[in-house]
Design a protein around this motif. Sequence first.
Motif, short mmCIF file in Angstrom:
data_model
loop_
_atom_site.label_atom_id
_atom_site.label_comp_id
_atom_site.label_asym_id
_atom_site.label_seq_id
_atom_site.Cartn_x
_atom_site.Cartn_y
_atom_site.Cartn_z
N HIS A 4 -37.75 -61.16 -18.53
CA HIS A 4 -37.67 -62.65 -19.03
C HIS A 4 -36.85 -63.32 -18.07
O HIS A 4 -37.14 -64.66 -17.78
CB HIS A 4 -37.30 -62.61 -20.43
N GLY A 5 -35.77 -62.65 -17.53
CA GLY A 5 -34.82 -63.33 -16.47
C GLY A 5 -35.59 -63.57 -15.29
O GLY A 5 -35.56 -64.80 -14.58
N LEU A 6 -36.55 -62.70 -14.71
CA LEU A 6 -37.34 -62.82 -13.58
C LEU A 6 -38.24 -64.03 -13.83
O LEU A 6 -38.32 -64.94 -12.84
CB LEU A 6 -38.02 -61.48 -13.24
N ILE A 7 -38.86 -64.37 -14.65
CA ILE A 7 -40.05 -65.13 -14.76
C ILE A 7 -39.68 -66.35 -15.46
O ILE A 7 -40.41 -67.47 -15.35
CB ILE A 7 -41.12 -64.63 -15.72
N ASP B 261 -31.00 -64.79 -26.19
CA ASP B 261 -31.67 -65.71 -25.15
C ASP B 261 -32.95 -65.21 -24.37
O ASP B 261 -33.78 -65.79 -24.28
CB ASP B 261 -30.60 -65.90 -23.98
N ALA B 262 -32.99 -63.83 -24.53
CA ALA B 262 -34.11 -63.22 -24.09
C ALA B 262 -35.42 -63.38 -25.00
O ALA B 262 -36.41 -63.63 -24.32
CB ALA B 262 -33.86 -61.75 -23.70
N ILE B 263 -34.96 -63.16 -26.24
CA ILE B 263 -36.01 -63.66 -27.47
C ILE B 263 -36.55 -64.90 -27.05
O ILE B 263 -37.75 -65.32 -27.35
CB ILE B 263 -35.59 -63.41 -28.68
N ALA B 264 -35.40 -65.99 -26.87
CA ALA B 264 -35.93 -67.33 -26.85
C ALA B 264 -36.92 -67.48 -25.71
O ALA B 264 -37.61 -68.51 -25.78
CB ALA B 264 -34.56 -68.21 -26.48
N VAL B 265 -36.68 -66.97 -24.76
CA VAL B 265 -37.74 -67.07 -23.62
C VAL B 265 -39.20 -66.73 -24.03
O VAL B 265 -40.07 -67.54 -23.63
CB VAL B 265 -37.53 -66.26 -22.21
#
Length: 349
Positions: A178-181, A208-212
């Motif tokens: 999710h950070g990469l995309i 924050d990862a879930i929010a992506v």
Amino acid sequence: MRRIEVGGAQPYTVSVGSGLLSQYSVPERQVALIHPTDLPRTFVEAAQAALSPTVTVTVPPRDDCKTLEVYAQVLSRLAQVNLPRDGAVVGLGGGAATDLAGFVAASYLRGVAFYTLPTTLLGMVDAAVGGKTGVNLPEGKNLVGAFWPPRAVWCDTDTLTTLPPAVFAEGAAEAYKHGLIADPTLLPRVLSPNFRPVGPGLEDTLSDAIAVKAGVVTRDLTERGERAFLNFGHTLAHALEAVTDHGISHGEAVGYGMHYAALLSRALGGADLTGHTRAFLRWQNPQPLPPLTFENVWPYMARDKKADSEGVRFVLLHDLARPYLARVPEDVLRREFEYWCEELVARDV
């Protein structure tokens, strides 16, 4: 506690925090609780105490539960206890168990309410959010299923303290993806010493990862467009799982698959992001793969869900947070796979 809203035609809330297994509730009076046999008994007892389920159904652990045979057995059990159409299914456990539970909910009596209580990092960041449900076939992963969003998701971070380090690291692959995309701020946070089951930054990084994913599925539930970007690294990852008969875990396969996708992205003129994917592999330290050839994995990649009538599509990156879909020439796929293999054999990652 953090709350992330997932919009769309059937909006719901993902709650992230401590102690949620004993605090959640559902409005339905008759409920089936589905969980894997290897789940800690304390988790099951807490969920049962809060829920008072009509029936509790156990299934095999991990991907062993994601078969048509287990799916049919669970459906029969719900029919035997006469779970009604206004009843509900609650999936408790890792991503495989919630995938199965969601597919059961989507198809039993043509659809009943569904709720999830993910107990692994992988389940929280990925499987429990977005409404993708299903089981595997011998020919490939997740080839049978349905889009069936949950009514609510509760991520109890206390459950993560029981995970072995390698299992926690599996789920980190999806957060890093999710950070990469989409959100590059996640990259250093995932690799930080604070990103651990009892770390001070866990709840915020997890949320924050879930929010992506929540943002993506709000805009594209059924993968007609940008939701495909969530499959970055997954085309090879699912092939690795299949060719090893799930001897390699999903999270470790995604770690390997993201590095292959980064190599392909660079080969097609994108930014060189292989430093990021190498850094994650060093952090994750996945188990070694068996000797592989392109011919071993290509049949499974060719059946990937992103394939259409014109062929296989790969999620690649122009740069951080700039994903796109592309058809990659087979000679490039083969060449970069051979380079990927050489790096892994040399452990030069």
